[in-house]
Structure formats: structure tokens, C-alpha cells
Design a protein around this motif. Structure first.
Motif, PDB file in Angstrom:
ATOM      1  N   GLU A   1       0.884  -1.214   0.014  1.00 20.59           N
ATOM      2  CA  GLU A   1       0.117   0.029   0.043  1.00 20.59           C
ATOM      3  C   GLU A   1       0.746   1.281  -0.143  1.00 20.59           C
ATOM      4  OE1 GLU A   1      -3.453   0.435   2.605  1.00 20.59           O
ATOM      5  OE2 GLU A   1      -3.974  -1.733   2.502  1.00 20.59           O
ATOM      6  N   LEU A   2       0.722   2.276  -0.658  1.00 27.15           N
ATOM      7  CA  LEU A   2       1.338   3.403  -1.078  1.00 27.15           C
ATOM      8  C   LEU A   2       0.399   4.468  -0.148  1.00 27.15           C
ATOM      9  CD1 LEU A   2       2.189   3.279  -4.810  1.00 27.15           C
ATOM     10  CD2 LEU A   2       3.797   2.461  -2.641  1.00 27.15           C
ATOM     11  N   LEU A   3       1.183   5.371   0.582  1.00 27.10           N
ATOM     12  CA  LEU A   3       0.930   6.575   1.189  1.00 27.10           C
ATOM     13  C   LEU A   3       1.808   7.741   1.659  1.00 27.10           C
ATOM     14  CD1 LEU A   3      -1.459   7.496   3.339  1.00 27.10           C
ATOM     15  CD2 LEU A   3      -0.152   6.445   5.111  1.00 27.10           C
ATOM     16  N   PHE A   4       1.372   8.748   1.035  1.00 25.51           N
ATOM     17  CA  PHE A   4       2.303  10.080   1.154  1.00 25.51           C
ATOM     18  C   PHE A   4       1.411  11.167   1.369  1.00 25.51           C
ATOM     19  CE2 PHE A   4       3.396  13.902  -1.127  1.00 25.51           C
ATOM     20  CZ  PHE A   4       4.499  14.206  -0.753  1.00 25.51           C
ATOM     21  N   ALA A   5       2.042  11.961   2.404  1.00 24.81           N
ATOM     22  CA  ALA A   5       1.202  13.045   2.514  1.00 24.81           C
ATOM     23  C   ALA A   5       2.334  14.266   2.885  1.00 24.81           C
ATOM     24  CB  ALA A   5       0.526  13.021   3.970  1.00 24.81           C
ATOM     25  N   ALA A   6       2.072  15.491   2.127  1.00 25.00           N
ATOM     26  CA  ALA A   6       3.160  16.818   2.239  1.00 25.00           C
ATOM     27  C   ALA A   6       2.805  17.114   3.511  1.00 25.00           C
ATOM     28  CB  ALA A   6       2.868  17.684   1.233  1.00 25.00           C
TER      29      ALA A   6
END
Length: 190
Positions: free
Chosen positions: A73-78
Motif C-alpha cells: 500500500e502506498l501512502l504519501f502526505a506533504a
């Protein structure tokens, strides 16, 4: 030192027999060779720059920094993205407005299409996009290169605030919800 006799059969080879064609090193300094000429160095630098130019379009490389697995699962948050907003995005509670399917595209095609898609979404003030990158299941034993590249590219594209793997109904770990930056003056999320 004890007198140890070796068997007389041919299966045992003595160290001396193995080393008979080896010449003893005659000096104690390393031979670092001649330094490359200035022209050779310049040619090498030009070739490297040409390779790099071909691999980078719109600031995005065609080589993944990190290879991810199909089921990851991919997850990114600025920085500054609220946890509640990320939870809503991950659960698919913020409807996506536009979608892009990258299946069957080459790396170059996918990079160009993704850049255009994100730029168009920003211009049209879309809030959430769906990007389908696939899982590379069709190529047995292959890593999902496109998924890995999309993971890198989205982190670098201006206007991408966050992304995460989609819900199963929208493609699961073969797709991403992408949260875009809103221009000021536009009302908040639903």
C-alpha cells in the motif's frame, strides 16, 4: 611441524602445483595507471549528461528510487496535511473526479500522461484524481516498475498534496487516490 603425508592419488593437488604459473610481485607500490586525458574525461561527462537528459523529463527520472511490491500500500502526505483528511482519502470518502489508466503504456508515455493529467487536474481545480498504475501481475515474477515510478513521480510533482492506495472497488493497490492542492479562494472539501 609434523610430517604429514598426502595420499598418492591424483585427486589431491598440492598448493605448489596450483601456484606454478603465478609470478611473484616485484615491487611494493600500487600501479594506479595513467590518469585519463582531459579529452577522455570531457567525452565521458558529455555522454553521462546525454544519458541523464534522456532519463529525466519534466524533472522526473525514468528510474525508480525504490522498488515497491505489487501488494504494497502506498501512502504519501506533504507536510501540513491533516490526519482526518488523510483518513477520509484512504477510506475513499472523498469522491475522485477524474481518472487515468496507465496500463499498457511505456515508461515515457506514462510519465508524459501522468504529468499532463496532474497539470490538467490542477488547472481544472479538481480535488481528487484516480491514477491506475497496475500491479505487474501479467508478467510473472516481475516487479511493478510502473507502480514504483508513479510512487516517485507523484512525490515530485507540484500540486500533489497527498496520495494513497485506492479502495478495492477502485483498483486497490493497483491504483491511487491523488489529492491536489486547491487554489486559494475555492471553498473547502465536501
Amino acid at each position: 611441524m609434523s610430517d604429514h603425508k598426502l595420499p598418492a592419488d591424483d585427486s589431491v593437488i598440492s598448493f605448489e602445483n596450483l601456484m606454478q604459473d603465478v609470478n611473484r610481485h616485484q615491487h611494493d607500490r600500487a600501479d594506479i595507471g595513467r590518469a585519463a586525458s582531459d579529452q577522455q574525461s570531457l567525452d565521458y561527462k558529455r555522454a553521462a549528461a546525454t544519458r541523464e537528459t534522456r532519463q529525466v523529463i519534466d524533472g522526473l527520472s525514468s528510474e525508480a528510487a525504490e522498488i515497491v511490491e505489487s501488494s504494497d500500500e502506498l501512502l504519501f502526505a506533504a507536510p501540513g496535511i491533516q490526519i482526518g483528511l488523510m483518513k477520509r482519502l484512504r477510506k475513499g470518502h472523498i469522491p475522485w473526479e477524474q481518472g487515468l489508466d496507465l496500463h499498457g503504456m511505456t515508461v515515457e508515455q506514462a510519465r508524459e500522461e501522468l504529468c499532463r493529467f496532474i497539470h490538467d487536474g490542477l488547472r481544472q481545480q479538481a480535488r481528487v484524481l484516480l491514477v491506475v498504475h497496475g500491479k505487474a501481475y501479467s508478467q510473472a515474477g516481475a516487479h511493478p516498475i510502473l507502480k514504483s515510478l508513479v510512487n516517485d513521480w507523484l512525490r515530485q510533482l507540484h500540486g500533489v498534496m497527498a496520495f494513497c492506495s485506492a479502495q478495492p472497488r477502485d483498483g486497490g493497490t493497483g491504483a491511487l487516490y491523488v489529492l491536489l492542492k486547491r487554489k486559494s479562494g475555492k471553498s473547502g472539501l465536501p
